[in-house]
Design a protein around this motif. Structure first.
Motif, PDB file in Angstrom:
ATOM      1  N   ARG A 156       0.815  -1.215   0.000  1.00  0.00           N
ATOM      2  CA  ARG A 156       0.000   0.000   0.000  1.00  0.00           C
ATOM      3  C   ARG A 156       0.851   1.269   0.000  1.00  0.00           C
ATOM      4  O   ARG A 156       0.378   2.320  -0.412  1.00  0.00           O
ATOM      5  CB  ARG A 156      -0.939   0.010   1.206  1.00  0.00           C
ATOM      6  CG  ARG A 156      -1.971  -1.110   1.176  1.00  0.00           C
ATOM      7  CD  ARG A 156      -2.932  -1.009   2.333  1.00  0.00           C
ATOM      8  NE  ARG A 156      -3.915  -2.086   2.295  1.00  0.00           N
ATOM      9  CZ  ARG A 156      -5.064  -2.030   1.626  1.00  0.00           C
ATOM     10  NH1 ARG A 156      -5.351  -0.936   0.919  1.00  0.00           N
ATOM     11  NH2 ARG A 156      -5.903  -3.051   1.635  1.00  0.00           N
ATOM     12  N   GLU A 184      -1.284   2.958  -2.458  1.00  0.00           N
ATOM     13  CA  GLU A 184      -1.901   4.244  -2.120  1.00  0.00           C
ATOM     14  C   GLU A 184      -0.888   5.383  -2.088  1.00  0.00           C
ATOM     15  O   GLU A 184      -1.251   6.544  -2.244  1.00  0.00           O
ATOM     16  CB  GLU A 184      -2.602   4.149  -0.765  1.00  0.00           C
ATOM     17  CG  GLU A 184      -3.714   3.106  -0.718  1.00  0.00           C
ATOM     18  CD  GLU A 184      -4.308   2.968   0.668  1.00  0.00           C
ATOM     19  OE1 GLU A 184      -3.908   3.740   1.566  1.00  0.00           O
ATOM     20  OE2 GLU A 184      -5.160   2.079   0.869  1.00  0.00           O
ATOM     21  N   SER A 185       0.389   5.028  -1.878  1.00  0.00           N
ATOM     22  CA  SER A 185       1.427   6.050  -1.780  1.00  0.00           C
ATOM     23  C   SER A 185       2.686   5.566  -2.491  1.00  0.00           C
ATOM     24  O   SER A 185       3.144   4.432  -2.262  1.00  0.00           O
ATOM     25  CB  SER A 185       1.738   6.350  -0.305  1.00  0.00           C
ATOM     26  OG  SER A 185       2.827   7.256  -0.202  1.00  0.00           O
ATOM     27  N   PHE A 205      -6.142   3.470  -6.398  1.00  0.00           N
ATOM     28  CA  PHE A 205      -6.168   3.942  -5.016  1.00  0.00           C
ATOM     29  C   PHE A 205      -5.002   4.866  -4.689  1.00  0.00           C
ATOM     30  O   PHE A 205      -4.799   5.220  -3.528  1.00  0.00           O
ATOM     31  CB  PHE A 205      -6.165   2.741  -4.057  1.00  0.00           C
ATOM     32  CG  PHE A 205      -7.332   1.826  -4.238  1.00  0.00           C
ATOM     33  CD1 PHE A 205      -8.594   2.186  -3.793  1.00  0.00           C
ATOM     34  CD2 PHE A 205      -7.187   0.595  -4.872  1.00  0.00           C
ATOM     35  CE1 PHE A 205      -9.682   1.337  -3.962  1.00  0.00           C
ATOM     36  CE2 PHE A 205      -8.262  -0.255  -5.035  1.00  0.00           C
ATOM     37  CZ  PHE A 205      -9.517   0.126  -4.582  1.00  0.00           C
ATOM     38  N   LEU A 206      -4.233   5.253  -5.689  1.00  0.00           N
ATOM     39  CA  LEU A 206      -3.055   6.093  -5.460  1.00  0.00           C
ATOM     40  C   LEU A 206      -3.490   7.505  -5.039  1.00  0.00           C
ATOM     41  O   LEU A 206      -4.182   8.197  -5.782  1.00  0.00           O
ATOM     42  CB  LEU A 206      -2.203   6.145  -6.722  1.00  0.00           C
ATOM     43  CG  LEU A 206      -0.797   6.716  -6.559  1.00  0.00           C
ATOM     44  CD1 LEU A 206       0.026   5.848  -5.622  1.00  0.00           C
ATOM     45  CD2 LEU A 206      -0.108   6.838  -7.922  1.00  0.00           C
ATOM     46  N   VAL A 207      -3.053   7.898  -3.838  1.00  0.00           N
ATOM     47  CA  VAL A 207      -3.415   9.209  -3.298  1.00  0.00           C
ATOM     48  C   VAL A 207      -2.203  10.138  -3.252  1.00  0.00           C
ATOM     49  O   VAL A 207      -2.324  11.338  -3.456  1.00  0.00           O
ATOM     50  CB  VAL A 207      -4.017   9.053  -1.885  1.00  0.00           C
ATOM     51  CG1 VAL A 207      -4.352  10.417  -1.286  1.00  0.00           C
ATOM     52  CG2 VAL A 207      -5.258   8.175  -1.924  1.00  0.00           C
ATOM     53  N   VAL A 208      -1.026   9.561  -2.989  1.00  0.00           N
ATOM     54  CA  VAL A 208       0.208  10.341  -2.876  1.00  0.00           C
ATOM     55  C   VAL A 208       1.190   9.870  -3.938  1.00  0.00           C
ATOM     56  O   VAL A 208       1.484   8.669  -4.032  1.00  0.00           O
ATOM     57  CB  VAL A 208       0.835  10.203  -1.467  1.00  0.00           C
ATOM     58  CG1 VAL A 208       2.151  10.978  -1.406  1.00  0.00           C
ATOM     59  CG2 VAL A 208      -0.129  10.697  -0.406  1.00  0.00           C
ATOM     60  N   ARG A 227      -7.574   9.211 -14.644  1.00  0.00           N
ATOM     61  CA  ARG A 227      -7.828   8.651 -13.319  1.00  0.00           C
ATOM     62  C   ARG A 227      -7.157   9.479 -12.229  1.00  0.00           C
ATOM     63  O   ARG A 227      -7.318  10.681 -12.149  1.00  0.00           O
ATOM     64  CB  ARG A 227      -7.396   7.182 -13.289  1.00  0.00           C
ATOM     65  CG  ARG A 227      -8.199   6.320 -14.248  1.00  0.00           C
ATOM     66  CD  ARG A 227      -7.690   4.893 -14.299  1.00  0.00           C
ATOM     67  NE  ARG A 227      -8.480   4.093 -15.237  1.00  0.00           N
ATOM     68  CZ  ARG A 227      -8.200   2.866 -15.605  1.00  0.00           C
ATOM     69  NH1 ARG A 227      -7.146   2.248 -15.098  1.00  0.00           N
ATOM     70  NH2 ARG A 227      -8.967   2.222 -16.468  1.00  0.00           N
ATOM     71  N   GLN A 228      -6.353   8.823 -11.368  1.00  0.00           N
ATOM     72  CA  GLN A 228      -5.780   9.504 -10.213  1.00  0.00           C
ATOM     73  C   GLN A 228      -4.778  10.595 -10.597  1.00  0.00           C
ATOM     74  O   GLN A 228      -4.519  11.497  -9.795  1.00  0.00           O
ATOM     75  CB  GLN A 228      -5.098   8.485  -9.289  1.00  0.00           C
ATOM     76  CG  GLN A 228      -6.047   7.491  -8.646  1.00  0.00           C
ATOM     77  CD  GLN A 228      -7.096   8.182  -7.785  1.00  0.00           C
ATOM     78  OE1 GLN A 228      -8.238   8.337  -8.187  1.00  0.00           O
ATOM     79  NE2 GLN A 228      -6.677   8.628  -6.605  1.00  0.00           N
ATOM     80  N   THR A 267      -5.493  14.301 -10.069  1.00  0.00           N
ATOM     81  CA  THR A 267      -5.536  14.880  -8.721  1.00  0.00           C
ATOM     82  C   THR A 267      -4.175  15.368  -8.245  1.00  0.00           C
ATOM     83  O   THR A 267      -4.094  16.048  -7.224  1.00  0.00           O
ATOM     84  CB  THR A 267      -6.077  13.844  -7.716  1.00  0.00           C
ATOM     85  OG1 THR A 267      -5.160  12.739  -7.634  1.00  0.00           O
ATOM     86  CG2 THR A 267      -7.437  13.320  -8.164  1.00  0.00           C
ATOM     87  N   PHE A 268      -3.094  15.036  -8.941  1.00  0.00           N
ATOM     88  CA  PHE A 268      -1.754  15.404  -8.497  1.00  0.00           C
ATOM     89  C   PHE A 268      -1.382  16.791  -9.025  1.00  0.00           C
ATOM     90  O   PHE A 268      -1.726  17.157 -10.146  1.00  0.00           O
ATOM     91  CB  PHE A 268      -0.723  14.372  -8.961  1.00  0.00           C
ATOM     92  CG  PHE A 268      -1.055  12.970  -8.522  1.00  0.00           C
ATOM     93  CD1 PHE A 268      -1.490  12.724  -7.234  1.00  0.00           C
ATOM     94  CD2 PHE A 268      -0.947  11.899  -9.399  1.00  0.00           C
ATOM     95  CE1 PHE A 268      -1.809  11.437  -6.808  1.00  0.00           C
ATOM     96  CE2 PHE A 268      -1.258  10.616  -8.993  1.00  0.00           C
ATOM     97  CZ  PHE A 268      -1.696  10.377  -7.700  1.00  0.00           C
ATOM     98  N   SER A 282       4.384  17.175  -7.339  1.00  0.00           N
ATOM     99  CA  SER A 282       4.678  15.768  -7.611  1.00  0.00           C
ATOM    100  C   SER A 282       5.726  15.587  -8.696  1.00  0.00           C
ATOM    101  O   SER A 282       6.337  14.504  -8.804  1.00  0.00           O
ATOM    102  CB  SER A 282       3.391  15.035  -8.029  1.00  0.00           C
ATOM    103  OG  SER A 282       2.442  15.041  -6.984  1.00  0.00           O
TER     104      SER A 282
END
Length: 206
Positions: free
Chosen positions: A40, A64-65, A86-89, A105-106, A109-110, A114
């Protein structure tokens, strides 16, 4: 672990978080990292890692990270990373990455942090736009030199030969038509004279 120093012969797949940051690790990130399917969080920042970001990271569906910052990674960011739902960071800053940032997708949000420290990256969310595709080459002109004419099997000599053959054919055809009509006209004259002689002989007979 709990006051004990334990050496593992291999990394267990049950680990969910791996933090190997701020060491002096060298070399490339192994592609076999995709076997850690329960992972994760992965932090490999502040090392001397080189090579490309392995596309196999896109198989870590539970991740996730991901922190790969402050290394010497090169090449483009793999499009496969957009599969990490599920990548948040995400931190890929201070590397030598190039090319467009993957979209979808994710990755929507970055923010800029990053990707900072990679001067050759471009695309959203950075203000640097990627270069557009090079313009298509201009269409070929109709002017062709002598060599191109020969290579295509078409030249002015062929045109002259075709024109000459057509001219001769036209003359011959016209002459035949003229000769045919002349013969028809001559036959009509001869038939007319014979008809008159025959008519005159009938009158004399009466």
């Amino acid at each position: 672990m709990k006051g004990l120093e334990i050496e593992y012969s291999r990394i267990l797949t049950i680990f969910s978080i791996i933090d190997l940051s701020s060491n002096n690790f060298r070399g490339e990130i192994p592609k076999s990292i995709e076997k850690l399917n329960s992972l994760r969080g992965l932090n490999l920042s502040h090392n001397n890692l080189t090579g490309h970001i392995p596309t196999s990271l896109g198989n870590l569906k539970n991740l996730e990270s991901l922190d790969l910052s402050s290394n010497k990674l090169v090449g483009e960011i793999p499009q496969q990373l957009t599969n990490l739902m599920f990548l948040v960071v995400l931190n890929l800053s201070v590397n030598q990455l190039v090319g467009p940032i993957p979209q979808g997708r994710q990755f929507y949000t970055f923010e800029n942090d990053s990707y900072s420290g990679n001067s050759a990256l471009c695309g959203i969310p950075l203000s640097k736009k990627c270069k557009e595709l090079q313009a298509l080459p201009p269409p070929p002109t109709f002017q062709q030199d002598e060599n191109s004419d020969k290579s295509s099997g078409f030249s002015w000599q062929v045109v002259v030969m075709g024109y000459g053959c057509g001219f001769v054919f036209g003359i011959v055809t016209g002459y035949l038509m003229f000769l045919t009509r002349s013969l028809e006209w001559l036959m009509k004259i001869v038939e007319g004279k014979q008809y008159k002689k025959l008519k005159g002989s009938k009158k004399s007979a009466h």
